[in-house]
Motif scaffolding. Sequence first.
Motif, PDB file in Angstrom:
ATOM      1  N   LEU A  99       0.808  -1.213   0.000  1.00 31.02           N
ATOM      2  CA  LEU A  99       0.000   0.000   0.000  1.00 31.02           C
ATOM      3  C   LEU A  99       0.840   1.262   0.000  1.00 31.02           C
ATOM      4  N   SER A 100       2.139   1.148   0.275  1.00 33.48           N
ATOM      5  CA  SER A 100       2.991   2.329   0.291  1.00 33.48           C
ATOM      6  C   SER A 100       3.557   2.668  -1.089  1.00 33.48           C
ATOM      7  N   ALA A 101       3.390   1.762  -2.059  1.00 36.24           N
ATOM      8  CA  ALA A 101       3.928   1.997  -3.401  1.00 36.24           C
ATOM      9  C   ALA A 101       3.239   3.203  -4.036  1.00 36.24           C
ATOM     10  N   SER A 102       4.015   4.022  -4.753  1.00 38.60           N
ATOM     11  CA  SER A 102       3.452   5.215  -5.387  1.00 38.60           C
ATOM     12  C   SER A 102       3.016   4.893  -6.813  1.00 38.60           C
ATOM     13  N   LEU A 103       2.084   5.671  -7.308  1.00 38.55           N
ATOM     14  CA  LEU A 103       1.624   5.498  -8.679  1.00 38.55           C
ATOM     15  C   LEU A 103       1.176   6.854  -9.219  1.00 38.55           C
ATOM     16  N   HIS A 104       1.139   6.944 -10.533  1.00 38.93           N
ATOM     17  CA  HIS A 104       0.665   8.157 -11.194  1.00 38.93           C
ATOM     18  C   HIS A 104      -0.103   7.696 -12.425  1.00 38.93           C
ATOM     19  N   ILE A 105      -1.408   7.846 -12.384  1.00 40.86           N
ATOM     20  CA  ILE A 105      -2.265   7.272 -13.421  1.00 40.86           C
ATOM     21  C   ILE A 105      -1.927   7.821 -14.794  1.00 40.86           C
ATOM     22  N   ARG A 106      -1.739   9.130 -14.902  1.00 40.64           N
ATOM     23  CA  ARG A 106      -1.449   9.710 -16.217  1.00 40.64           C
ATOM     24  C   ARG A 106      -0.106   9.229 -16.757  1.00 40.64           C
ATOM     25  N   ASP A 107       0.940   9.343 -15.942  1.00 38.24           N
ATOM     26  CA  ASP A 107       2.277   9.011 -16.421  1.00 38.24           C
ATOM     27  C   ASP A 107       2.504   7.510 -16.558  1.00 38.24           C
ATOM     28  N   HIS A 108       1.847   6.714 -15.714  1.00 38.22           N
ATOM     29  CA  HIS A 108       2.099   5.284 -15.700  1.00 38.22           C
ATOM     30  C   HIS A 108       1.174   4.484 -16.607  1.00 38.22           C
ATOM     31  N   LEU A 109       0.014   5.045 -16.949  1.00 34.19           N
ATOM     32  CA  LEU A 109      -0.909   4.314 -17.817  1.00 34.19           C
ATOM     33  C   LEU A 109      -1.165   5.065 -19.130  1.00 34.19           C
ATOM     34  N   LEU A 110      -1.634   6.286 -19.030  1.00 36.25           N
ATOM     35  CA  LEU A 110      -2.124   6.970 -20.224  1.00 36.25           C
ATOM     36  C   LEU A 110      -1.010   7.370 -21.189  1.00 36.25           C
ATOM     37  N   VAL A 111       0.023   8.024 -20.691  1.00 33.72           N
ATOM     38  CA  VAL A 111       1.064   8.546 -21.584  1.00 33.72           C
ATOM     39  C   VAL A 111       1.778   7.437 -22.365  1.00 33.72           C
ATOM     40  N   PRO A 112       2.217   6.336 -21.729  1.00 30.66           N
ATOM     41  CA  PRO A 112       2.877   5.297 -22.514  1.00 30.66           C
ATOM     42  C   PRO A 112       1.988   4.730 -23.623  1.00 30.66           C
ATOM     43  N   ILE A 113       0.711   4.555 -23.340  1.00 32.38           N
ATOM     44  CA  ILE A 113      -0.192   3.990 -24.346  1.00 32.38           C
ATOM     45  C   ILE A 113      -0.391   4.971 -25.500  1.00 32.38           C
ATOM     46  N   VAL A 114      -0.502   6.256 -25.185  1.00 32.74           N
ATOM     47  CA  VAL A 114      -0.601   7.269 -26.241  1.00 32.74           C
ATOM     48  C   VAL A 114       0.603   7.190 -27.176  1.00 32.74           C
ATOM     49  N   HIS A 115       1.795   7.042 -26.612  1.00 33.41           N
ATOM     50  CA  HIS A 115       3.002   7.000 -27.445  1.00 33.41           C
ATOM     51  C   HIS A 115       3.070   5.730 -28.289  1.00 33.41           C
ATOM     52  N   VAL A 116       2.625   4.615 -27.740  1.00 35.23           N
ATOM     53  CA  VAL A 116       2.587   3.386 -28.546  1.00 35.23           C
ATOM     54  C   VAL A 116       1.649   3.578 -29.735  1.00 35.23           C
ATOM     55  N   ALA A 117       0.489   4.146 -29.491  1.00 35.07           N
ATOM     56  CA  ALA A 117      -0.470   4.366 -30.575  1.00 35.07           C
ATOM     57  C   ALA A 117       0.096   5.303 -31.629  1.00 35.07           C
ATOM     58  N   GLN A 118       0.834   6.326 -31.201  1.00 37.30           N
ATOM     59  CA  GLN A 118       1.453   7.250 -32.155  1.00 37.30           C
ATOM     60  C   GLN A 118       2.529   6.544 -32.975  1.00 37.30           C
ATOM     61  N   TRP A 119       3.344   5.746 -32.287  1.00 35.65           N
ATOM     62  CA  TRP A 119       4.381   4.997 -32.997  1.00 35.65           C
ATOM     63  C   TRP A 119       3.762   4.069 -34.039  1.00 35.65           C
ATOM     64  N   ALA A 120       2.732   3.363 -33.647  1.00 35.11           N
ATOM     65  CA  ALA A 120       2.183   2.308 -34.491  1.00 35.11           C
ATOM     66  C   ALA A 120       1.438   2.837 -35.701  1.00 35.11           C
ATOM     67  N   THR A 121       0.980   4.092 -35.668  1.00 34.56           N
ATOM     68  CA  THR A 121       0.151   4.615 -36.761  1.00 34.56           C
ATOM     69  C   THR A 121       0.748   5.863 -37.409  1.00 34.56           C
ATOM     70  N   ALA A 122       2.005   6.150 -37.135  1.00 33.22           N
ATOM     71  CA  ALA A 122       2.611   7.385 -37.645  1.00 33.22           C
ATOM     72  C   ALA A 122       2.612   7.468 -39.163  1.00 33.22           C
ATOM     73  N   THR A 123       2.636   6.313 -39.831  1.00 33.01           N
ATOM     74  CA  THR A 123       2.652   6.316 -41.294  1.00 33.01           C
ATOM     75  C   THR A 123       1.319   5.893 -41.889  1.00 33.01           C
ATOM     76  N   THR A 124       0.299   5.797 -41.036  1.00 31.55           N
ATOM     77  CA  THR A 124      -1.018   5.354 -41.498  1.00 31.55           C
ATOM     78  C   THR A 124      -1.950   6.539 -41.635  1.00 31.55           C
ATOM     79  N   PRO A 125      -2.442   6.833 -42.847  1.00 34.27           N
ATOM     80  CA  PRO A 125      -3.354   7.970 -42.997  1.00 34.27           C
ATOM     81  C   PRO A 125      -4.690   7.695 -42.325  1.00 34.27           C
ATOM     82  N   GLY A 126      -5.342   8.758 -41.911  1.00 31.63           N
ATOM     83  CA  GLY A 126      -6.645   8.610 -41.283  1.00 31.63           C
ATOM     84  C   GLY A 126      -7.124   9.947 -40.763  1.00 31.63           C
TER      85      GLY A 126
END
Length: 296
Positions: A186-213
């Motif tokens: 219970l003492s472990a720290s976490l940050h929802i934005r930095d630990h969950l949202l931001v990494p997933i956003v970057h994966v999605a950007q990497w994976a579709t950077a050359t895909t039009p849409g």
Amino acid sequence: MASSASSPWQEFHPSLRDLADLAPRCHDVPTARGVLAESHELFRNAIAHEEDPFLLTAWYSHVVREALLSPAVQHAGGWTSSSHPVLTGAVGRGEALPDSPIEWLWWEEGTLRPDETDTLSGLLEEAGLPYRESTLTPRTIIDVSEEDLGTPVHPLSDEQRISLLRHAVEHTPPAVHAADGGLPDLSASLHIRDHLLVPIVHVAQWATATTPGSEHTTLHRLEVARDAGALTDAEQSALSQGFRSGVRLQLQRWSDRVYDSDVSVADLPALQRSEYGAAAREVAQALHALSSRILG
């Protein structure tokens, strides 16, 4: 602009639809400021009424974007068709949370560059909305920001794309480790934005950077990436579920007014703790698999 009758949020309460209709028609800066401030109050009420969180983030992104680029604000800033701000980040993707820093770059005769736009920063500060003035240099703008725009201005190089994936892997969410007796630490720290949202956003950007849409939300990009073979079914499923969990958790904490700092596992109610722990494990596994498969 399409009317609220054909918008994704057409089933929302009339107050939300009315604000979405008013945002692009602000006749003066005080009206724009009022629209921005009211967007937070209506968002909080909508969460309490259990509206779809992803329709809410689309609605909120629309309201912020249209109010900030409304004729009255454009006139106050002295902007022209060849010299004006471009909203990026979560607003640019159409998935901003109420605590997402609003970001922008400056468009000057076909080129993006950093710029401090006093008109926007002053308006956002007065309305009580978070913002982040660009600290990017011309060299790094393309690395981290253009994929948040409606239409990327330049194609990303392979090196620039890989930098997005490396950034995601470097920010893999830490596991909620078990302490003595097998219970969560219970003492472990976490940050929802930095630990969950931001990494997933970057994966999605990497994976579709050359895909039009034309749609640039993270969940849509993850689906496109799976269909294109950049992500496996398991990776797409884990990252999508992790993103959904992260958004739900962050919105709940924002609604409870306890969102703006790192927290410990103990600070989360039991159900939120369980959802975060499961999401962190699934996302970490997906990022480790991607790292092994792509980065070696």
